[in-house]
Motif scaffolding. Structure first.
Motif, PDB file in Angstrom:
ATOM      1  N   PHE A 136       1.011  -1.041  -0.711  1.00 42.33           N
ATOM      2  CA  PHE A 136       0.367  -0.393  -0.098  1.00 42.33           C
ATOM      3  C   PHE A 136       0.990   1.162   0.025  1.00 42.33           C
ATOM      4  O   PHE A 136       0.781   1.931  -0.811  1.00 42.33           O
ATOM      5  N   ALA A 137       1.513   1.690   0.821  1.00 40.11           N
ATOM      6  CA  ALA A 137       3.106   2.290   0.919  1.00 40.11           C
ATOM      7  C   ALA A 137       3.391   2.662  -0.370  1.00 40.11           C
ATOM      8  O   ALA A 137       3.559   3.817  -0.782  1.00 40.11           O
ATOM      9  N   SER A 138       3.857   2.301  -1.702  1.00 35.57           N
ATOM     10  CA  SER A 138       4.383   2.696  -2.508  1.00 35.57           C
ATOM     11  C   SER A 138       3.707   2.203  -3.873  1.00 35.57           C
ATOM     12  O   SER A 138       3.680   2.919  -4.753  1.00 35.57           O
ATOM     13  N   THR A 139       2.597   3.076  -3.446  1.00 36.71           N
ATOM     14  CA  THR A 139       1.470   3.584  -4.329  1.00 36.71           C
ATOM     15  C   THR A 139       1.392   4.495  -4.545  1.00 36.71           C
ATOM     16  O   THR A 139       1.086   5.722  -5.173  1.00 36.71           O
ATOM     17  N   THR A 140       2.732   5.592  -3.799  1.00 35.34           N
ATOM     18  CA  THR A 140       2.703   6.624  -3.191  1.00 35.34           C
ATOM     19  C   THR A 140       2.986   7.481  -4.385  1.00 35.34           C
ATOM     20  O   THR A 140       3.728   6.541  -5.871  1.00 35.34           O
ATOM     21  N   GLY A 141       2.286   8.629  -4.811  1.00 40.51           N
ATOM     22  CA  GLY A 141       2.507   9.231  -6.154  1.00 40.51           C
ATOM     23  C   GLY A 141       1.555   9.434  -7.191  1.00 40.51           C
ATOM     24  O   GLY A 141       0.775   9.850  -7.568  1.00 40.51           O
ATOM     25  N   ALA A 147       4.069   7.805   2.738  1.00 31.56           N
ATOM     26  CA  ALA A 147       5.191   6.187   2.295  1.00 31.56           C
ATOM     27  C   ALA A 147       6.117   5.610   3.215  1.00 31.56           C
ATOM     28  O   ALA A 147       6.359   4.341   3.249  1.00 31.56           O
ATOM     29  N   ARG A 148       6.782   6.634   3.246  1.00 36.22           N
ATOM     30  CA  ARG A 148       7.936   6.313   4.161  1.00 36.22           C
ATOM     31  C   ARG A 148       7.709   6.047   5.077  1.00 36.22           C
ATOM     32  O   ARG A 148       8.354   4.652   5.733  1.00 36.22           O
ATOM     33  N   GLU A 149       6.739   6.215   6.635  1.00 35.02           N
ATOM     34  CA  GLU A 149       6.286   5.774   7.810  1.00 35.02           C
ATOM     35  C   GLU A 149       5.891   4.720   7.950  1.00 35.02           C
ATOM     36  O   GLU A 149       6.681   3.771   8.409  1.00 35.02           O
ATOM     37  N   LEU A 150       5.476   4.206   6.367  1.00 35.31           N
ATOM     38  CA  LEU A 150       4.267   3.014   5.926  1.00 35.31           C
ATOM     39  C   LEU A 150       5.022   2.059   5.735  1.00 35.31           C
ATOM     40  O   LEU A 150       5.008   1.385   6.635  1.00 35.31           O
ATOM     41  N   ILE A 152       8.563   1.854   6.919  1.00 39.27           N
ATOM     42  CA  ILE A 152       9.120   1.437   7.753  1.00 39.27           C
ATOM     43  C   ILE A 152       7.950  -0.086   8.426  1.00 39.27           C
ATOM     44  O   ILE A 152       8.954  -0.741   9.158  1.00 39.27           O
ATOM     45  N   VAL A 153       6.732   0.470   9.213  1.00 40.22           N
ATOM     46  CA  VAL A 153       6.237  -0.018   9.922  1.00 40.22           C
ATOM     47  C   VAL A 153       6.178  -1.535   8.979  1.00 40.22           C
ATOM     48  O   VAL A 153       6.231  -2.282   9.393  1.00 40.22           O
ATOM     49  N   GLY A 154       5.898  -1.042   7.461  1.00 38.23           N
ATOM     50  CA  GLY A 154       5.933  -2.792   7.280  1.00 38.23           C
ATOM     51  C   GLY A 154       6.807  -3.267   7.169  1.00 38.23           C
ATOM     52  O   GLY A 154       6.928  -4.327   6.836  1.00 38.23           O
ATOM     53  N   LEU A 155       8.464  -2.730   6.784  1.00 36.02           N
ATOM     54  CA  LEU A 155       9.388  -3.847   7.200  1.00 36.02           C
ATOM     55  C   LEU A 155       9.372  -3.971   8.925  1.00 36.02           C
ATOM     56  O   LEU A 155      10.582  -5.239   8.514  1.00 36.02           O
ATOM     57  N   LEU A 156       9.120  -3.196   9.994  1.00 39.12           N
ATOM     58  CA  LEU A 156       8.959  -4.678  10.733  1.00 39.12           C
ATOM     59  C   LEU A 156       8.479  -5.019  11.146  1.00 39.12           C
ATOM     60  O   LEU A 156       8.417  -6.166  11.896  1.00 39.12           O
ATOM     61  N   LEU A 157       7.072  -4.911  10.745  1.00 40.59           N
ATOM     62  CA  LEU A 157       6.106  -5.926  10.758  1.00 40.59           C
ATOM     63  C   LEU A 157       6.287  -7.368  10.139  1.00 40.59           C
ATOM     64  O   LEU A 157       6.514  -8.700  10.734  1.00 40.59           O
TER      65      LEU A 157
END
Length: 753
Positions: A136-141, A147-150, A152-157
């Motif tokens: 979902f974060a990669s839809t930025t643009g 996008a950056r914050e989401l 990082i959260v995704g990578l942590l999960l």
């Protein structure tokens, strides 16, 4: 790409097999690890458990998800989230570090509280959520979101998820078999299990860069949401498949975690030693724990600590090895991947590692190791040291390649410098004079540049554009140009509405300066500068790929004289101007890594077009990276598999999970080393950093060699050693470090008897 998966040392295989004090004997330990022996059915031949097929398919989907996501992660961080290479490297390796820390907690959770099934299920849900978040974060643009914050959260999960289930899945598969009746079937299962791991990772490593680069979606030239979304779907499917087999599973209750027991024993010994060392003398400091823990656990812990001590220099190997997904991938973006009509993606090169692994494992066993044995190189620590040296050699090779690449990089203005380019849009030669700079004559539809003007903050230069005998229709021009320290600035000599000569500064709404550095993705960068007699309406310049479907349209806005500098896929393009009866121009070749300016100007004799290279395209092929991958993979096979053979033959079987925990921590700390060096920014040159890593690796292996000289091997009976070595190497495909399913019963240890 990790091929002999260092993180695959599945702690759950043994971690719930013994209690405090090592009260379970070796036979019981081995049996418990794979379901135990049912004495009432000892003579029966149990059916092959159907449940393992759910586990194998689950593992295929999970590994596809993990490696598919990780393959494109580094380029996503730079191209989409716009981190620089150093910051992207830090984030990548912090993520990798967490992936190897969380297995410790996953094993403790499974062995102490939830059991393997519930741990895999619950943590896999967290894992799937992480994949969905980053997709979902990669839809930025296309969608406005943080996008950056989401991300990082995704990578942590994802780190929590992949780390949490890592010590449980293969162990849970082992629980489905009964020993000794199904020992052969158990080995077949692990062969199938690691084949699923390799096939999942190989397919995703090749596929996700294609989805990222070659598919367009959401009005973007790339499709990261699809590239991350497919792994997310596979992870969701992994959870569903795993749950679907529940009624067939043998599910055991938690039985305690030996890693916790050892930690408690060590902690208790340290506390008592501090209190009693002046009153009671002991031969070994661990013996101070004998008031609470029995002699078996204490002796096993002593032997294990001797092995763990040799682990101290090992993180440096993983610091080098794991940069295949970060620094080496960034290195590939600055090279060309054209192979005929097909183009190799920079992140696809990671697939070389697992392919070489499949070749090297049997080759080493049948050819290289016998040759080394004739040279009296037989001991595991000797081979392990050679593996470390090979990693250093791989980085020397990568540094040499980087030195060659530096000749192709953009020349960027440094402190106290500025760059100036003046483009001539007229169809005649134009002499120019700039105060303090040698005069020059600019050819028609060409440009002049001053790559290193000395400036202090902002400097202004007077400029004279004179008339040439070929250019009498345009009057002379007097004016000024401005340059800024550490920036590149461009001006455009053209005509105004009165047909008088004018000099226009080329700037856009996003930046008043030029983009001269290569793109992060490696794709060409192109801007169009233009002028037309009729400036009453906008024009559209079409780029249509000659041998494909790629199309790019540039808006030539009448309120400006330049477009933004934009990425465009590398190809040969047919160029045409919409309107004006579809005016067509010569085909233009835009190559990987190039930065281009296209002049489109209407003059008295029609519309002229001229393409200019601002920064040279990539000229060194990605295939020149294969030697460093080749040497690094050789080092990996000798380092990783040999390291496990050494570990599991030199310590008691009851301590297998402790060794696995220690091995995982060497990987985690290796990634931490990369983070520290990347953050320190010792060098501006990437080649110098590669040489630094190589030098540190050599020093590290010298220290390791000195430590190894003092080590006294525990001798294992020859036939037993050969049998267990076969088990280790025979299954060493991708996560083979867990393929020794029940540890090694080392008869040299009396504690195990």
């Amino acid at each position: 790409m990790v091929s002999v998966e260092k993180n695959g040392m599945e702690m759950g295989n043994q971690s719930s097999s013994t209690g405090v004090g090592g009260k379970a004997g070796p036979t019981e330990l081995l049996n418990n690890a794979a379901g135990g022996i049912d004495e009432e059915t000892a003579e029966e031949k149990p059916k092959y458990p159907k449940s393992v097929f759910f586990i194998v398919v689950n593992e295929f989907c999970e590994r596809f998800s993990y490696y598919g996501m990780r393959t494109i992660l580094a380029i996503y961080l730079t191209n989409v989230l716009l981190y620089n290479d150093d910051d992207a490297t830090v984030i990548y390796h912090v993520f990798a570090m967490l992936c190897y820390f969380f297995p410790l907690f996953g094993a403790m959770l499974a062995d102490t509280f939830l059991g393997k099934f519930r741990t895999i299920f619950y943590v896999s849900i967290v894992y799937a959520i992480g994949n969905i978040v980053i997709a979902f974060a990669s839809t930025t643009g296309a969608i406005e979101l943080p996008a950056r914050e989401l991300s990082i959260v995704g990578l942590l999960l994802i780190a929590i998820g992949t780390g949490g289930i890592k010590p449980c899945v293969s162990a849970f598969g082992g629980d489905q078999f009964k020993l000794p009746q199904q020992e052969k079937q158990l080995q077949q299962f692990f062969s199938l299990f690691y084949f699923a791991i390799n096939s999942g990772s190989l397919i995703s490593t090749f596929l996700t860069p294609v989805l990222r680069e070659d598919v367009k979606c959401l009005d973007q030239d790339t499709c990261y949401p699809l590239a991350f979304g497919v792994p997310a779907v596979l992870m969701i499917l992994s959870v569903l498949i795993f749950v679907a087999g529940k009624r067939l599973y043998i599910i055991k209750k938690p039985e305690g975690n030996v890693v916790l027991d050892v930690c408690k024993c060590i902690g208790h010994a340290l506390v008592r030693r501090r209190k009693l060392k002046k009153i009671e003398k002991r031969d070994h400091w661990l013996e101070y724990a004998d008031d609470t823990y029995d002699k078996t656990l204490i002796e096993d812990t002593k032997a294990t600590l001797r092995v763990l001590f040799l682990y101290l220099p090992l993180p440096f190997f993983w610091a080098l090895f794991d940069q295949q997904g970060s620094r080496w991938t960034f290195q590939a973006t600055r090279m060309t991947g054209v192979l005929g009509s097909w183009s190799l993606k920079p992140d696809q090169l990671q697939v070389v590692n697992p392919l070489l692994i499949l070749i090297f494992i049997p080759l080493f066993e049948t050819v290289l190791y016998p040759i080394l044995a004739k040279c009296n190189i037989k001991r595991p620590l000797q081979k392990l040291g050679i593996g470390g040296v090979l990693a250093a050699v791989a980085f020397v090779i990568s540094a040499i390649v980087e030195l060659q690449l530096e000749d192709t990089y953009a020349v960027l203005p440094e402190a106290g410098q500025a760059q100036l380019r003046i483009f001539n849009g007229l169809n005649c030669r134009v002499p120019i004079d700039i105060s303090g700079v040698d005069g020059s004559t600019i050819e028609p539809l060409s440009f002049w540049k001053a790559p290193t003007l000395s400036v202090n903050d902002v400097n202004t230069y007077s400029i004279s554009v004179n008339r040439d005998s070929t250019c009498e229709e345009y009057p002379a021009f007097e004016g000024s140009v401005e340059v800024t320290e550490k920036q590149a600035t461009s001006y455009f000599i053209t005509y105004d509405e009165q047909n008088s000569t004018t000099v226009i500064r080329l700037e856009t709404s996003s930046s008043p300066f030029d983009t001269i550095d290569k793109s992060k993705s490696g794709d060409p960068l192109l801007r169009v500068i233009y002028n037309f007699k009729d400036r009453q309406s906008n024009r559209y310049l079409n780029f249509q790929e000659v041998d494909g479907t790629e199309k790019k349209v540039y808006l030539l806005n009448l309120t400006s004289y330049t477009t933004e500098t934009e990425e465009i896929p590398p190809a040969i393009y047919h160029v045409s101007l919409a309107g004006d009866n579809g005016t067509e121009f010569a085909d233009q070749n835009l190559e990987l890594g190039g930065v281009y300016t296209l002049i489109v100007q209407e003059n008295n004799n029609g519309i002229d077009v001229s393409l200019h290279t601002i920064t040279e395209p990539n000229s060194i092929h990605m295939l020149w990276l294969i030697p460093q991958y080749f040497v690094m993979t050789m080092g990996e096979v000798m380092f990783s598999i040999t390291g496990l053979e050494f570990s599991f033959t030199q310590a008691p079987v009851s301590m297998k999970s402790v060794l696995q925990a220690g091995w995982l921590l060497t990987v985690a700390f290796g990634n931490l080393i990369v983070v520290i060096i990347a953050e320190a920014k010792f060098f501006d040159s990437q080649a110098h950093e590669f040489f630094l890593f190589a030098g540190l690796m050599i020093v590290d292996m010298v220290i390791f060699a000195l430590m190894a000289l003092k080590y006294k091997y525990v001798e294992v009976p020859e036939e037993e050693d050969e049998e267990e070595e076969s088990k280790i190497s025979g299954l060493a495909l991708k996560e083979t470090k867990s393929s020794v399913t029940n540890g090694i019963q080392n008869s040299a240890f009396k504690n195990d008897e």
